[in-house]
Write an enzyme that holds these catalytic residues in place. Structure first.
Site, PDB file in Angstrom:
ATOM      1  N   SER A 289       0.395  -1.245  -0.209  1.00 37.61           N
ATOM      2  CA  SER A 289       0.259   0.092  -0.213  1.00 37.61           C
ATOM      3  C   SER A 289       0.733   1.544   0.429  1.00 37.61           C
ATOM      4  O   SER A 289       0.721   2.580  -0.863  1.00 37.61           O
ATOM      5  CB  SER A 289      -1.070  -0.268   1.003  1.00 37.61           C
ATOM      6  N   LYS A 307      13.270  -1.579   0.530  1.00 39.75           N
ATOM      7  CA  LYS A 307      11.533  -1.155   0.420  1.00 39.75           C
ATOM      8  C   LYS A 307      11.257  -0.093   0.303  1.00 39.75           C
ATOM      9  O   LYS A 307      11.621   1.152   1.565  1.00 39.75           O
ATOM     10  CB  LYS A 307      11.013  -1.501   2.011  1.00 39.75           C
ATOM     11  N   ASP A 402      -0.627  -5.516  11.879  1.00 39.89           N
ATOM     12  CA  ASP A 402      -1.037  -5.666  10.530  1.00 39.89           C
ATOM     13  C   ASP A 402      -0.648  -7.101   9.884  1.00 39.89           C
ATOM     14  O   ASP A 402       0.269  -7.451   9.153  1.00 39.89           O
ATOM     15  CB  ASP A 402      -0.280  -4.750   9.280  1.00 39.89           C
TER      16      ASP A 402
END
Length: 561
Positions: A289, A307, A402
């Site tokens: 996301s 990342k 998460d």
């Protein structure tokens, strides 16, 4: 009375129950000292006090009961040393003392317990050597000494243990060659990791004494001593230079070291470009996301995952800061390791440990991948251990927030590592819950997230329960079958316990296989654990310490058969 919300202390008048032979008070919130009179209950054969909040040292009388067979004191705050009188527990088969604060050496008298089958001393502060007398524990099947300060070698006498199924001596300070006789050749590197000076088996090759000791002496005399003064001078120069540049240091390409307190290694933007072939699509591992993850090979040969945060995405800056803050100081074998960070006005990126076996999602749902029962259980224990560390063993508890299969990453040995802390929350001791306007992933979020936006460790427990259910049912919580009032947890609870095997992934159980019966028992225990994690009210859920203990017992039960 285990698995409730009992608090307070154990009153001494319980010892008036002279014929008491089974006492289970585990998984509660009991505190205080363990009554010394429990040792006087001559009929007591099984005592379960694990996963509470007992403190202080153990009463000496507890070692005097020669009829006790099971003693579970794990996951408390017990301290002091383990008495030499432990040898008086002559009937004991299961001794669980893990996750406490025991100090001192492991008593050699443990080797006299000829009926001992399961012994866990992990996650304490024990030091000294592993006793050679452990080789006399003829019936031992399960031994966990991990996460202590043990030193010395693994005794060769342990090669005589014919029934040892599980061994874990990881994360100590052990040295020397790992025994390669007996059942030792069956154990993986996971049993020995975190001991830098161990060698043999699947670890690094051992040096011969001639090539080892004499070479070290020669190197010390020939190279180290003459250059020691030069190294000290260079170190002083570097420290002074770094202090002069410590505020908002810039690379030549403009890459900032902010947040400087977080840095593991200085990674420049140009180094990242070269390592990923200009972020070529062939190196793309996945999209999330808040950005993309690329496989990178740096000039020094290190393979990592980069990342890169999408700065056009709403919340990307906040996600980057959250991940930096959450992962700044944490260290655990089941958390993805951060190698470095690159941060400037145009780029926000983390350089992470590379996981060659991808994520749990891939292994659960790809046709060309398969996870058996034991491997799924080990992966879920890895994840639970990471969460236990974040919730209970860290100065300020961290809520991951998460949990889902995509965020469970697998290394070359299929050891699970929890990653993606982009929306993690750090809780203070005075504020064990926080409000948020950032959502986790639908299907895995606890009810209180959607209702009032409350983030707490108990929310992670709920998400873990859903993840555990998905791992063993191979059903996503977002499956189209779950609509209206039918949720994953209700689907399981309505079939528990009588018809629970109808919910389990059919690839895990084959009627008529050798361990069919014990596998059914273990799967029922796993689904019971799912229900304990996914209670609607946060205060009714168990915590991650209790989850870890429960999973270890399930693994132990399976291996015993």
């Amino acid at each position: 009375m285990g698995g409730n919300r009992l608090d307070g202390t154990i009153q001494a008048n319980i010892c008036n129950l002279n014929d008491l032979y089974f006492l289970a008070l585990n998984n509660n919130k009991l505190s205080g000292r363990i009554p010394s009179c429990l040792g006087n209950l001559s009929s007591l054969t099984q005592l379960y006090l694990g996963s509470n909040q007992f403190f202080s040292s153990l009463p000496p009388s507890l070692w005097l009961n020669n009829k006790i067979q099971v003693l579970d004191l794990s996951s408390n705050h017990l301290s002091g040393s383990i008495s030499l009188n432990v040898s008086l527990l002559s009937s004991i088969t299961d001794l669980f003392l893990s996750s406490n604060q025991f100090t001192g050496e492991i008593p050699s008298t443990l080797g006299q317990l000829q009926h001992l089958v399961n012994l866990t001393l992990s996650v304490n502060m024990l030091h000294g050597h592993i006793p050679r007398s452990f080789g006399s524990l003829a019936g031992l099947e399960y031994l966990d000494l991990s996460q202590n300060n043990l030193s010395g070698v693994i005794p060769l006498s342990m090669e005589k243990l014919q029934y040892l199924i599980y061994l874990n001596v990881s994360f100590n300070h052990l040295t020397g060659k790992i025994p390669d006789g007996g059942l030792f050749r069956n154990f993986s590197t996971q049993s020995f990791m975190g001991n830098d000076a161990l060698c043999g088996l699947q670890l690094r090759a051992c040096e011969s004494p001639e090539h080892g000791e004499s070479r070290k002496v020669r190197s010390l005399l020939k190279y180290v001593l003459p250059t020691l003064a030069l190294i000290l001078l260079v170190a002083i120069f570097v420290i002074v230079a770094l202090r002069l540049r410590s505020k908002n240091t810039k690379f030549q390409d403009g890459t900032s070291l902010e947040p400087h307190h977080f840095m593991r290694k200085r990674i420049s933007y140009y180094d990242m470009l070269r390592a990923t072939d200009n972020f070529d699509e062939s190196n793309l591992i996945g999209n999330g996301s808040y950005g993309s993850v690329y496989k990178a090979k740096f000039a020094d040969g290190v393979i990592a995952a980069v990342k890169v945060f999408n700065l056009d995405s709403r919340g990307a800056f906040k996600s980057f800061d959250s991940e930096c803050k959450a992962m700044r100081d944490i260290r655990h074998r089941n958390l993805v390791k951060v190698i470095g960070v690159c941060s400037n006005l145009d780029v926000k990126a983390l350089v992470l440990e590379y996981m060659p076996n991808g994520n749990l999602e891939r292994w659960l749902y790809s046709f060309n991948h398969c996870l058996d029962f034991v491997k799924r259980l080990e992966i879920m224990l890895d994840v639970a251990s990471a969460l236990e560390y974040l919730h209970h063993n860290y100065l300020h508890p961290i809520v991951h927030y998460d949990l889902k299969p995509n965020n469970v990453l697998l290394d070359e040995d299929m050891v699970a590592h929890l990653g993606d802390f982009g929306i993690a929350k750090i809780l203070t001791l005075h504020n064990q819950a926080a409000q948020t306007d950032t959502l986790g992933t639908i299907g895995y979020m606890a009810p209180e997230y959607g209702a009032v936006g409350i983030v707490s460790a108990m929310g992670d427990v709920y998400s873990y329960g859903i993840l555990l259910a998905e791992t063993f049912t191979r059903k996503k919580p977002t499956d189209e079958m779950f609509s209206g009032d039918l949720t994953m947890e209700r689907w399981i609870s309505e079939s528990f316990p009588r018809n629970i095997m109808q919910r389990v992934d059919g690839n895990l159980v084959v009627e008529g296989e050798e361990n069919f019966a014990v596998k059914q028992i273990c799967l029922k225990s796993i689904m019971e654990l799912v229900l304990q994690c996914t209670q609607d009210l946060p205060e009714n859920r168990i915590n991650m310490k209790q989850v870890v203990d429960a999973l270890k017992k399930i693994i132990s039960k399976f291996h015993q058969h």
